[in-house]
Design a protein around this motif. Sequence first.
Motif, short mmCIF file in Angstrom:
data_model
loop_
_atom_site.label_atom_id
_atom_site.label_comp_id
_atom_site.label_asym_id
_atom_site.label_seq_id
_atom_site.Cartn_x
_atom_site.Cartn_y
_atom_site.Cartn_z
N LYS A 54 0.79 -1.23 0.08
CA LYS A 54 -0.02 0.00 -0.02
C LYS A 54 0.81 1.42 0.07
N GLY A 55 2.19 1.19 0.36
CA GLY A 55 2.96 2.13 0.26
C GLY A 55 2.92 3.01 1.38
N ALA A 56 2.70 2.51 2.65
CA ALA A 56 2.59 3.09 3.88
C ALA A 56 3.62 3.52 4.49
N ASP A 57 3.87 4.63 5.23
CA ASP A 57 4.80 5.03 5.64
C ASP A 57 5.21 4.56 6.96
N LEU A 58 6.09 3.97 7.58
CA LEU A 58 6.01 2.89 8.56
C LEU A 58 7.15 3.36 9.49
N ARG A 59 7.79 4.68 9.20
CA ARG A 59 8.95 5.15 10.13
C ARG A 59 8.53 5.38 11.33
N ASN A 60 7.34 6.17 11.53
CA ASN A 60 6.93 6.83 12.86
C ASN A 60 5.81 6.00 13.42
N VAL A 61 5.37 4.95 12.98
CA VAL A 61 4.10 4.35 13.50
C VAL A 61 4.31 3.66 14.84
N LYS A 62 3.50 3.19 15.66
CA LYS A 62 3.32 2.71 16.80
C LYS A 62 2.74 1.18 16.66
N ALA A 63 3.16 0.25 17.60
CA ALA A 63 2.56 -0.94 17.27
C ALA A 63 1.10 -1.01 17.31
N ARG A 64 0.44 0.00 18.06
CA ARG A 64 -1.09 -0.04 18.15
C ARG A 64 -1.83 0.33 16.96
N GLU A 65 -0.97 1.16 16.19
CA GLU A 65 -1.62 1.66 14.89
C GLU A 65 -1.39 0.63 13.69
N VAL A 66 -0.78 -0.52 13.91
CA VAL A 66 -0.70 -1.51 12.63
C VAL A 66 -1.33 -2.83 13.30
N MET A 67 -1.49 -3.01 14.52
CA MET A 67 -1.88 -4.27 14.97
C MET A 67 -3.41 -4.81 14.60
N HIS A 68 -3.62 -6.02 14.78
CA HIS A 68 -4.87 -6.40 14.32
C HIS A 68 -5.62 -6.62 15.77
N SER A 69 -6.58 -5.98 16.14
CA SER A 69 -7.23 -5.83 17.57
C SER A 69 -8.08 -7.39 17.36
N ASN A 70 -8.20 -7.88 18.79
CA ASN A 70 -8.74 -8.84 19.02
C ASN A 70 -8.59 -10.29 18.07
N PRO A 71 -7.26 -10.46 18.16
CA PRO A 71 -6.75 -11.71 17.42
C PRO A 71 -7.27 -12.88 17.87
N LYS A 72 -6.94 -13.88 17.13
CA LYS A 72 -7.39 -15.41 17.33
C LYS A 72 -6.67 -15.80 18.43
N THR A 73 -7.25 -16.50 19.69
CA THR A 73 -6.20 -16.93 20.75
C THR A 73 -7.08 -18.19 21.00
N ILE A 74 -6.10 -19.06 21.87
CA ILE A 74 -6.66 -20.29 22.24
C ILE A 74 -6.25 -20.66 23.59
N SER A 75 -6.99 -21.30 24.41
CA SER A 75 -6.79 -21.50 25.63
C SER A 75 -5.40 -22.48 25.90
N VAL A 76 -4.79 -22.38 27.01
CA VAL A 76 -3.62 -22.90 27.53
C VAL A 76 -3.88 -24.32 27.46
N ASP A 77 -5.13 -24.80 28.04
CA ASP A 77 -5.79 -26.12 28.14
C ASP A 77 -6.17 -26.89 26.80
N ALA A 78 -5.88 -26.28 25.75
CA ALA A 78 -6.55 -26.93 24.57
C ALA A 78 -5.53 -27.79 24.08
N LEU A 79 -6.02 -28.71 23.42
CA LEU A 79 -5.09 -29.71 22.57
C LEU A 79 -4.37 -29.04 21.77
N ALA A 80 -3.17 -29.49 21.14
CA ALA A 80 -2.48 -29.03 20.06
C ALA A 80 -3.19 -29.07 18.76
#
Length: 337
Positions: free
Chosen positions: A272-298
């Motif tokens: 997209k040609g984004a200027d990434l020099r001064n951005v913060k992690a919060r600005e590029v992250m995907h919120s509410n990512p897929k997670t899994i419980s530590v008790d789950a099977l592999a």
Amino acid sequence: MTVSASSVPEPQGSFEPARAMQLAKDTLEIESAALLALRGRLGDSFAQAVQAMLSVRGRVVVMGMGKSGHIGRKIAATLASTGTAAMFVHPAEASHGDLGMIKPIDLVLAISNGGESDEITVILPVLKRQGVPLIAMTGKAGSTLARHADIVLDSGVEKEACPLNLAPTASTTAQLALGDALAVALLDARGFRPEDFARSHPGGALGRKLLTHLADVMRTGDNIPAVLPDASFSQLMREITAKGLGASAIVDEGGRVLGIFTDGDLRRLIEKGADLRNVKAREVMHSNPKTISVDALAAEAAQQMELHRITSVLVVDRDGVLVGAVNSNDLMRAKVI
């Protein structure tokens, strides 16, 4: 040891491809017919045998000589792997001390097509004196073995597939199939589940899928890629590179997951040609990512990756705190996928 050419017997016939093919077809036809006939003869004795095996307090002891012995070993192994405690005892060895392995709380499943194997018939009176229940699997209802048995399973066949009607072929196929039928009926009656099967097959693919937990394969501690929301883009990239997951979690001060940034996200931003020099992690992250419980099977993590077409997943505890991370390479090394 060197075998001279003269010690190898000369073939008495000649190989004809067409005849070999016909014999193969005849063999399959004869053995298929034997199994269908066996199916038609199943009666109350089969249900009685299953009930007796379910009720036994000890083990099912399988016995057989020759080819029936080979079949017996397989039946014992199948029973043991599907929830019925079982073992094979060689009847010839039983007469020389191994009979001590069999206790009154056990049950003997003796296999003999003719029912007159000397090695088996000689120990039948001893089993009777000990009060050991006896199930006979035989093709001869009037045989010595059948007369001594509490329950008789008819495994008889009209003829062997052997052109000479001598080599055990259709008869051993019938024994094997009848043993499988017993094992299937028993596992169903016991409520045997895939998880139970996996516990007796920890080294197999099913065992790994059903017994391997995420905690066994996930990355933990300093090996988890994670940065705070205000981390610079260069810090975020260094974390991804250093940890080798292909992604990094973005977490708050308490370690709770806020978002994720992946190699794929980086490629899309560059396209997209984004200027990434001064951005913060919060600005590029995907919120509410897929997670899994530590008790789950592999295997559950593998399913989630496939479902959402992702290559890594973050592992959290009940409070949403990041405790691990896993990617497809980790699961492949663990042979879960």
